[in-house]
Write a protein that holds these residues in place. Structure first.
Motif, PDB file in Angstrom:
ATOM      1  N   ARG A  11       8.032  54.324  31.218  1.00  0.00           N
ATOM      2  CA  ARG A  11       7.828  54.308  29.779  1.00  0.00           C
ATOM      3  C   ARG A  11       6.817  53.226  29.423  1.00  0.00           C
ATOM      4  O   ARG A  11       6.990  52.069  29.826  1.00  0.00           O
ATOM      5  CB  ARG A  11       9.151  54.025  29.067  1.00  0.00           C
ATOM      6  CG  ARG A  11       9.064  54.143  27.561  1.00  0.00           C
ATOM      7  CD  ARG A  11      10.383  53.789  26.908  1.00  0.00           C
ATOM      8  NE  ARG A  11      10.453  54.305  25.548  1.00  0.00           N
ATOM      9  CZ  ARG A  11      11.404  54.027  24.675  1.00  0.00           C
ATOM     10  NH1 ARG A  11      12.377  53.207  25.021  1.00  0.00           N
ATOM     11  NH2 ARG A  11      11.381  54.543  23.468  1.00  0.00           N
ATOM     12  N   ARG A  13       4.978  50.937  26.546  1.00  0.00           N
ATOM     13  CA  ARG A  13       5.254  50.443  25.189  1.00  0.00           C
ATOM     14  C   ARG A  13       3.965  50.228  24.396  1.00  0.00           C
ATOM     15  O   ARG A  13       2.850  50.286  24.957  1.00  0.00           O
ATOM     16  CB  ARG A  13       6.059  49.143  25.263  1.00  0.00           C
ATOM     17  CG  ARG A  13       5.317  48.003  25.956  1.00  0.00           C
ATOM     18  CD  ARG A  13       5.849  46.646  25.553  1.00  0.00           C
ATOM     19  NE  ARG A  13       5.304  45.574  26.384  1.00  0.00           N
ATOM     20  CZ  ARG A  13       4.071  45.112  26.316  1.00  0.00           C
ATOM     21  NH1 ARG A  13       3.190  45.618  25.450  1.00  0.00           N
ATOM     22  NH2 ARG A  13       3.680  44.140  27.125  1.00  0.00           N
ATOM     23  N   PRO A  14       4.080  49.929  23.088  1.00  0.00           N
ATOM     24  CA  PRO A  14       2.894  49.575  22.290  1.00  0.00           C
ATOM     25  C   PRO A  14       2.303  48.233  22.758  1.00  0.00           C
ATOM     26  O   PRO A  14       2.957  47.480  23.467  1.00  0.00           O
ATOM     27  CB  PRO A  14       3.458  49.427  20.866  1.00  0.00           C
ATOM     28  CG  PRO A  14       4.790  50.087  20.870  1.00  0.00           C
ATOM     29  CD  PRO A  14       5.309  49.992  22.268  1.00  0.00           C
ATOM     30  N   TYR A  75       5.127  60.218  20.373  1.00  0.00           N
ATOM     31  CA  TYR A  75       5.888  59.006  20.693  1.00  0.00           C
ATOM     32  C   TYR A  75       7.294  59.363  21.193  1.00  0.00           C
ATOM     33  O   TYR A  75       8.044  60.052  20.508  1.00  0.00           O
ATOM     34  CB  TYR A  75       5.993  58.111  19.453  1.00  0.00           C
ATOM     35  CG  TYR A  75       6.831  56.868  19.657  1.00  0.00           C
ATOM     36  CD1 TYR A  75       6.305  55.727  20.246  1.00  0.00           C
ATOM     37  CD2 TYR A  75       8.175  56.830  19.262  1.00  0.00           C
ATOM     38  CE1 TYR A  75       7.075  54.599  20.432  1.00  0.00           C
ATOM     39  CE2 TYR A  75       8.957  55.699  19.448  1.00  0.00           C
ATOM     40  CZ  TYR A  75       8.388  54.582  20.028  1.00  0.00           C
ATOM     41  OH  TYR A  75       9.161  53.465  20.206  1.00  0.00           O
ATOM     42  N   GLY A 108       8.671  41.315  29.326  1.00  0.00           N
ATOM     43  CA  GLY A 108       7.931  41.765  28.157  1.00  0.00           C
ATOM     44  C   GLY A 108       7.467  43.210  28.238  1.00  0.00           C
ATOM     45  O   GLY A 108       6.781  43.702  27.347  1.00  0.00           O
ATOM     46  N   SER A 109       7.861  43.920  29.306  1.00  0.00           N
ATOM     47  CA  SER A 109       7.366  45.294  29.458  1.00  0.00           C
ATOM     48  C   SER A 109       8.212  46.321  28.708  1.00  0.00           C
ATOM     49  O   SER A 109       7.788  47.467  28.535  1.00  0.00           O
ATOM     50  CB  SER A 109       7.307  45.665  30.951  1.00  0.00           C
ATOM     51  OG  SER A 109       8.584  45.540  31.538  1.00  0.00           O
ATOM     52  N   GLY A 110       9.415  45.914  28.259  1.00  0.00           N
ATOM     53  CA  GLY A 110      10.236  46.846  27.478  1.00  0.00           C
ATOM     54  C   GLY A 110      11.553  47.256  28.115  1.00  0.00           C
ATOM     55  O   GLY A 110      12.167  48.227  27.682  1.00  0.00           O
ATOM     56  N   LYS A 111      12.034  46.493  29.112  1.00  0.00           N
ATOM     57  CA  LYS A 111      13.314  46.820  29.752  1.00  0.00           C
ATOM     58  C   LYS A 111      14.467  46.752  28.760  1.00  0.00           C
ATOM     59  O   LYS A 111      15.230  47.702  28.619  1.00  0.00           O
ATOM     60  CB  LYS A 111      13.607  45.835  30.904  1.00  0.00           C
ATOM     61  CG  LYS A 111      12.629  45.881  32.042  1.00  0.00           C
ATOM     62  CD  LYS A 111      12.997  44.870  33.128  1.00  0.00           C
ATOM     63  CE  LYS A 111      12.950  43.416  32.676  1.00  0.00           C
ATOM     64  NZ  LYS A 111      11.613  42.954  32.295  1.00  0.00           N
ATOM     65  N   SER A 112      14.592  45.623  28.065  1.00  0.00           N
ATOM     66  CA  SER A 112      15.725  45.451  27.156  1.00  0.00           C
ATOM     67  C   SER A 112      15.612  46.393  25.961  1.00  0.00           C
ATOM     68  O   SER A 112      16.622  46.859  25.443  1.00  0.00           O
ATOM     69  CB  SER A 112      15.816  43.998  26.673  1.00  0.00           C
ATOM     70  OG  SER A 112      15.984  43.139  27.772  1.00  0.00           O
ATOM     71  N   TYR A 113      14.391  46.678  25.535  1.00  0.00           N
ATOM     72  CA  TYR A 113      14.208  47.631  24.438  1.00  0.00           C
ATOM     73  C   TYR A 113      14.793  48.989  24.813  1.00  0.00           C
ATOM     74  O   TYR A 113      15.545  49.593  24.047  1.00  0.00           O
ATOM     75  CB  TYR A 113      12.720  47.777  24.095  1.00  0.00           C
ATOM     76  CG  TYR A 113      12.460  48.657  22.881  1.00  0.00           C
ATOM     77  CD1 TYR A 113      12.337  48.095  21.609  1.00  0.00           C
ATOM     78  CD2 TYR A 113      12.355  50.037  23.013  1.00  0.00           C
ATOM     79  CE1 TYR A 113      12.116  48.896  20.492  1.00  0.00           C
ATOM     80  CE2 TYR A 113      12.145  50.845  21.912  1.00  0.00           C
ATOM     81  CZ  TYR A 113      12.016  50.274  20.655  1.00  0.00           C
ATOM     82  OH  TYR A 113      11.806  51.074  19.558  1.00  0.00           O
ATOM     83  N   TYR A 118      16.668  46.889  19.991  1.00  0.00           N
ATOM     84  CA  TYR A 118      16.622  45.791  19.023  1.00  0.00           C
ATOM     85  C   TYR A 118      16.912  46.347  17.637  1.00  0.00           C
ATOM     86  O   TYR A 118      16.314  47.356  17.238  1.00  0.00           O
ATOM     87  CB  TYR A 118      15.246  45.113  19.029  1.00  0.00           C
ATOM     88  CG  TYR A 118      14.965  44.364  20.319  1.00  0.00           C
ATOM     89  CD1 TYR A 118      15.582  43.146  20.582  1.00  0.00           C
ATOM     90  CD2 TYR A 118      14.096  44.888  21.275  1.00  0.00           C
ATOM     91  CE1 TYR A 118      15.335  42.462  21.772  1.00  0.00           C
ATOM     92  CE2 TYR A 118      13.841  44.207  22.468  1.00  0.00           C
ATOM     93  CZ  TYR A 118      14.460  42.998  22.705  1.00  0.00           C
ATOM     94  OH  TYR A 118      14.228  42.324  23.874  1.00  0.00           O
TER      95      TYR A 118
HETATM   96  P1  ADP Z   1      11.669  42.927  28.559  1.00  0.00           P
HETATM   97  O1  ADP Z   1      13.132  43.117  28.338  1.00  0.00           O
HETATM   98  O2  ADP Z   1      11.125  43.820  29.635  1.00  0.00           O
HETATM   99  O3  ADP Z   1      11.302  41.501  28.785  1.00  0.00           O
HETATM  100  P2  ADP Z   1      11.463  43.752  25.789  1.00  0.00           P
HETATM  101  O4  ADP Z   1      12.302  44.974  25.887  1.00  0.00           O
HETATM  102  O5  ADP Z   1      12.108  42.563  25.176  1.00  0.00           O
HETATM  103  O6  ADP Z   1      10.888  43.362  27.222  1.00  0.00           O
HETATM  104  O7  ADP Z   1      10.142  44.186  25.016  1.00  0.00           O
HETATM  105  C1  ADP Z   1       9.130  43.279  24.634  1.00  0.00           C
HETATM  106  C2  ADP Z   1       8.648  43.609  23.225  1.00  0.00           C
HETATM  107  O8  ADP Z   1       8.046  44.909  23.176  1.00  0.00           O
HETATM  108  C3  ADP Z   1       9.760  43.621  22.188  1.00  0.00           C
HETATM  109  O9  ADP Z   1       9.272  43.022  21.012  1.00  0.00           O
HETATM  110  C4  ADP Z   1      10.031  45.078  21.962  1.00  0.00           C
HETATM  111  O10 ADP Z   1      10.502  45.339  20.654  1.00  0.00           O
HETATM  112  C5  ADP Z   1       8.676  45.739  22.204  1.00  0.00           C
HETATM  113  N1  ADP Z   1       8.856  47.079  22.785  1.00  0.00           N
HETATM  114  C6  ADP Z   1       9.217  47.316  24.055  1.00  0.00           C
HETATM  115  N2  ADP Z   1       9.295  48.639  24.315  1.00  0.00           N
HETATM  116  C7  ADP Z   1       9.005  49.268  23.150  1.00  0.00           C
HETATM  117  C8  ADP Z   1       8.920  50.654  22.761  1.00  0.00           C
HETATM  118  N3  ADP Z   1       9.190  51.632  23.631  1.00  0.00           N
HETATM  119  N4  ADP Z   1       8.587  50.934  21.473  1.00  0.00           N
HETATM  120  C9  ADP Z   1       8.339  49.933  20.597  1.00  0.00           C
HETATM  121  N5  ADP Z   1       8.389  48.619  20.914  1.00  0.00           N
HETATM  122  C10 ADP Z   1       8.723  48.273  22.165  1.00  0.00           C
END
Ligand code: ADP
Ligand code: MG
Length: 366
Positions: A11, A13-14, A75, A108-113, A118
């Protein structure tokens, strides 16, 4: 028993603010299941194929409630991930199969998202829990007793901490023990019986705060720890003769530490030591995945080094064992992250070769 391969989704992310400020180029493109990455220096393109390639780079709008919704373009939103991946985990759980879902990628790649989400953009874990209780609440079979247990732990520096309890963990962390039948487990880990999604939501919230607080105290960020949530779902079935059987499923949901190499973060001294211990779990995970991929390709006498790290001990069944397993690899779209993103794509490519052998867990109630 059915044999099936680990399902892999990627996946993208933006752009984040830092990438926007740097005037970043998007080096990822996708068509159907294919993900392409462009080397920003040479223009060379590499292609990979996965079970799912999710484009979440653009094409969404924020609704007044703060939910990111597709604006009619392509999206891939949180609901899409749930319906493609989470729903299958639930269906499996009702049948008595174990399941696991991993999120992999650099910080910062979007794992937790994708996993937790959020605010209003709930991730696959809360949506799955919510849907589990919706199904339980509408289940009308009174010959069945349904139970759910929740646990949440963190692995930091090869030490296990229970995220549900507030007290400081014992020196050296909780002990890992081995049960001849069910494998490795964490001694004394709280398994909280839960009766509603709301209860899970509260536990997840306080667990997330515990994770962050612990990370701050240890002068690190949560990006350096692995988090494992386990949902245990039990169905006690009583037959007409009055005998009772328990069908159970463990669902492991894993938000891995950032995959970036310690040397690229400029860590030194103590922080480097922490980094290498974290890498012990993550690099062992990589070695386990490589060994299992070799095995699946027909190589014999492969030693799978599960015992080399805490993470791979606890997730042994999810990796080549009795589980249906999914990996979500999170990608940054930006040229500045080319090396890390390419290594994530390669990692994901190896993971999809792993064969698991899931069996239904059902035995007389004890
Ligand atoms: P990680 O857990 O990999 O360190 P995060 O999940 O915290 O990264 O994502 C980093 C930032 O990118 C956050 O601000 C999150 O809201 C944004 N983000 C990540 N994935 C997406 C997505 N699929 N769509 C919109 N925003 C995203
Ligand atoms: Mg995170």
């Amino acid at each position: 028993s059915t044999s099936d391969s680990v399902k892999v989704a990627v996946r993208v992310r933006p752009f984040n603010q830092r990438e926007k400020n740097a005037g970043s180029q998007c080096i990822i493109s996708m068509q159907d299941k294919t993900t392409n990455i462009k080397n920003p220096e040479t223009g060379d393109i590499k292609s990979f194929s996965y079970d799912h390639s999710y484009w979440s780079h653009d094409g969404f709008k924020e609704t007044p409630s703060g939910v990111s919704e597709p604006d009619g373009s392509n999206y891939a939103d949180q609901k899409r991930l749930f319906s493609d991946l989470g729903q299958g985990v639930l269906d499996n759980a009702w049948q008595g199969y174990n399941a696991a879902l991993f999120a992999y990628g650099q910080t910062g790649s979007g794992k937790s998202y994708s996993m937790i989400g959020y605010g209003a953009n709930k991730g696959i874990v809360p949506i799955t829990c919510e849907e589990l209780f919706k199904a339980i609440d509408t289940s009308s079979d009174n010959k069945k007793q349904l139970r759910v247990f929740f646990s949440m732990l963190e692995i930091y520096n090869e030490q296990v901490r229970d995220l549900i309890v507030k007290e400081k963990p014992p020196h050296g962390g909780l002990k890992i023990r081995q049960n001849p039948k069910s494998g490795f487990y964490v001694e004394g880990l709280k398994q909280v019986p839960v009766r509603s999604y709301k209860e899970i939501e509260k536990l997840m919230e306080s667990g997330t705060i515990n994770r962050t607080t612990a990370a701050t105290n240890m002068n690190a960020t949560s990006s350096r720890s692995h988090m494992v949530i386990t949902i245990r779902f039990e169905q006690v079935l009583v037959n007409d003769a009055g005998q009772s059987n328990t069908r159970s499923s463990d669902i492991n949901l894993v938000d891995l530490a950032g995959s970036e190499r310690a040397d690229s973060t400029g860590a030194t001294g103590d922080r480097l030591k922490e980094g290498s211990a974290i890498n012990q779990s993550l690099s062992t995970l990589g070695n386990v995945i490589s060994a299992l991929a070799d095995q699946a390709m027909g190589k014999t006498k492969v030693l799978v080094p599960y015992r080399d790290s805490v993470l791979t001990k606890l997730l042994q069944s999810a990796l080549g064992g009795n589980s249906r397993t999914i990996m979500i690899a999170a990608l940054s779209p930006a040229d500045i992250n080319y090396d890390e993103t390419l290594s994530t794509l390669r990692y994901a490519d190896r993971a999809k070769k792993i064969q698991n052998k899931a069996t239904v867990n059902e035995s007389p109630t004890d």
